[in-house]
Design an enzyme around this catalytic site. Structure first.
Site, PDB file in Angstrom:
ATOM      1  N   CYS B  76      83.935  65.542  39.517  1.00  0.00           N
ATOM      2  CA  CYS B  76      83.369  64.079  39.536  1.00  0.00           C
ATOM      3  C   CYS B  76      83.728  63.411  40.711  1.00  0.00           C
ATOM      4  O   CYS B  76      83.628  63.764  41.995  1.00  0.00           O
ATOM      5  CB  CYS B  76      83.653  63.345  38.647  1.00  0.00           C
ATOM      6  SG  CYS B  76      82.699  61.821  38.129  1.00  0.00           S
ATOM      7  N   HIS B 176      80.902  66.821  34.524  1.00  0.00           N
ATOM      8  CA  HIS B 176      82.309  67.208  34.078  1.00  0.00           C
ATOM      9  C   HIS B 176      82.190  68.578  33.429  1.00  0.00           C
ATOM     10  O   HIS B 176      81.749  68.811  32.222  1.00  0.00           O
ATOM     11  CB  HIS B 176      82.594  65.997  32.939  1.00  0.00           C
ATOM     12  CG  HIS B 176      82.854  64.912  33.687  1.00  0.00           C
ATOM     13  ND1 HIS B 176      84.337  64.690  34.390  1.00  0.00           N
ATOM     14  CD2 HIS B 176      82.264  63.675  34.323  1.00  0.00           C
ATOM     15  CE1 HIS B 176      84.244  63.366  34.768  1.00  0.00           C
ATOM     16  NE2 HIS B 176      83.062  62.794  34.804  1.00  0.00           N
ATOM     17  N   GLU B 178      84.299  69.926  31.831  1.00  0.00           N
ATOM     18  CA  GLU B 178      85.293  70.241  30.730  1.00  0.00           C
ATOM     19  C   GLU B 178      84.583  69.409  29.591  1.00  0.00           C
ATOM     20  O   GLU B 178      85.097  69.384  28.499  1.00  0.00           O
ATOM     21  CB  GLU B 178      86.687  69.442  31.178  1.00  0.00           C
ATOM     22  CG  GLU B 178      86.485  67.883  31.386  1.00  0.00           C
ATOM     23  CD  GLU B 178      86.087  67.447  32.892  1.00  0.00           C
ATOM     24  OE1 GLU B 178      85.433  68.225  33.328  1.00  0.00           O
ATOM     25  OE2 GLU B 178      86.330  66.230  32.981  1.00  0.00           O
TER      26      GLU B 178
END
Lengths: 251, 194
Positions: B76, B176, B178
């Site tokens: 990001c 993202h 994650e």
């Protein structure tokens, strides 16, 4: 535009989910982490956990629960319920929440939205808005719809957007719990008024209702609880059916 | 050992949790020696690019990062500050990727920030091993890197932009991983296995 999101909402009391369907192979439906993981596996795009505990112990239990959710879940999740100060928000952020939702406290203290957004960014702040129509005017309610305020819906959402809200989660108290569908005209007007995403909450009785609010109502996401918890339709079935109707969802 | 660069830019807990789920070991650090010795380096980031560069500079980390020869992943804002320049704070960045970062123009056709699940396409890297293109991943951003020779994945929010970048051993994802479910998890696993 990103895909339309389907978001199951889990109510949590003293660290346990209040209602939930008996999924096959899921031993404890009261375990909020397990239930959330199951929804994520089924294709939920995000999860919302609302703490409905009244006690301080319940709140502390919730914070520990948020840590366990963050450890386990690999999609974004939002937490809310009783967030009244920036410290409440900070505690939940530190525990691993991606977003928080504020509702009554934002009405009582509009500065709260700008304070949280300024410190943690707009993407962290979802403002939940409950309203009902009185003589043709949408008026904001608080405390789960029990208190009527003087604020008008569209003025309020524009105000919180300019204060830094990242998303609006709108519930019509006239429709919530009726399972008769959403007020799609109102949702469409809100989407046209605002630049930030609108999450439709409260009112879904069937797939067609959700399809309507995501298309005609121009909502970016639909939040639902009972339609999933009672196992009437699974998230994967819902998303497949929405996709067949030409709605862009993540499959 | 994986080093996650700790430069006080937002919540890195979700990155740590993703590594834990994959059984990886990591350390959270702003120590130049630890970063130089790491097998993998992750530069996370949520927030403001201008502040992110400021925080790296005050720790004398820009040169350390540019000098790394093991795989590095920016996420990001972490990816954005690996570009040449960002309009967010009008700041010169690490100049690893040959791209500039601009704000999405206001439009009635799409929303800013671009937030939610969008598809990634034109995948051109081992980072996406096992993926065909068209997978959905999770984005939250108002600024984007345009297309450039370093682009290894694209996505679209009104306009097409770089969803991921690569230059030599440096990788960056605008999304993202994650928070991107199973697709994201396999991207992180691929990064660890590069």
């Amino acid at each position: 535009m990103p895909a339309k999101r389907i978001i199951p909402c889990l109510d949590v009391k003293e660290g346990r989910t209040v209602k939930g369907v008996n999924f096959e192979g899921l031993v404890d439906v009261g375990d909020a982490v397990e239930l959330g993981a199951r929804y994520a596996l089924e294709g939920a795009d995000e999860l919302v956990y609302l703490d409905i505990s009244a006690s301080r112990e319940g709140r502390n239990t919730f914070t520990r629960l948020v840590e366990r959710i963050a450890d386990r879940i690999n999609i974004p999740f939002t937490v809310g319920g009783g967030i009244a100060t920036i410290d409440d928000a900070a505690r939940l952020l530190d525990a691993g929440a991606d977003k928080i939702t504020v509702n009554s406290a934002a009405v009582a203290n509009p500065q709260l939205v700008s304070d949280i957004a300024a410190r943690y960014g707009s993407q962290f702040v979802v403002v939940a808005v409950d309203a009902k129509q009185i003589d043709g005017v949408w008026r904001i309610t608080t405390h789960g719809g029990s208190k009527l305020t003087e604020r008008e819906l569209f003025e309020w959402v524009v105000e919180v957007e300019s204060s830094g809200a990242g998303e609006i989660m709108f519930t019509s108290m006239d429709h919530d719990g009726t399972r008769s569908g959403y007020p799609c005209d109102t949702f469409a007007r809100m989407a046209d008024t605002l630049g930030i995403p609108v999450i439709a909450s409260g009112g879904a009785g069937c797939v067609a209702d959700i399809a309507q609010v995501l298309s005609v109502g121009k909502a970016d996401a639909a939040l639902a609880a009972s339609i999933f918890h009672y196992g009437e339709i699974s998230i994967s079935q819902l998303k497949r059916q929405l996709s067949e109707q030409g709605i862009d969802v993540r499959l | 050992m994986i080093a996650i660069i700790d430069y006080k830019m937002g919540n890195i807990r979700s990155v740590e949790n993703a590594l834990r789920r994959l059984g990886a070991e990591w350390t959270l650090t702003d120590d130049a020696d630890v970063i130089r010795k790491a097998d993998r380096v992750i530069l996370p980031g949520v927030g403001y690019a201008g502040e992110a560069m400021e925080n790296l500079r005050s720790r004398q980390l820009p040169e350390v990062i540019r000098g790394l020869r093991r795989p590095v992943l920016g996420i990001c804002v972490g990816m954005q500050i690996m570009c040449r320049h960002s309009d967010e704070g009008d700041v010169d960045c690490l100049d690893i990727f040959d791209a500039k970062v601009h704000r999405f123009p206001d439009s009635d056709e799409y929303k800013v920030p671009h937030m939610g699940w969008s598809r990634i396409s034109n995948l051109e890297s081992k980072l996406f091993k096992g993926m065909k293109g068209g997978e959905y991943v999770y984005f939250v951003h108002s600024y984007y890197a345009g297309l450039c020779p370093d682009t290894i994945a694209t996505s679209r929010n009104g306009i097409m932009f770089s969803a991921a970048l690569k230059y030599e051993n440096f990788y960056g994802t605008q999304f993202h991983p994650e928070k991107s479910g199973d697709a994201g998890e396999s991207i992180i696993r691929n990064f660890l296995e590069l």
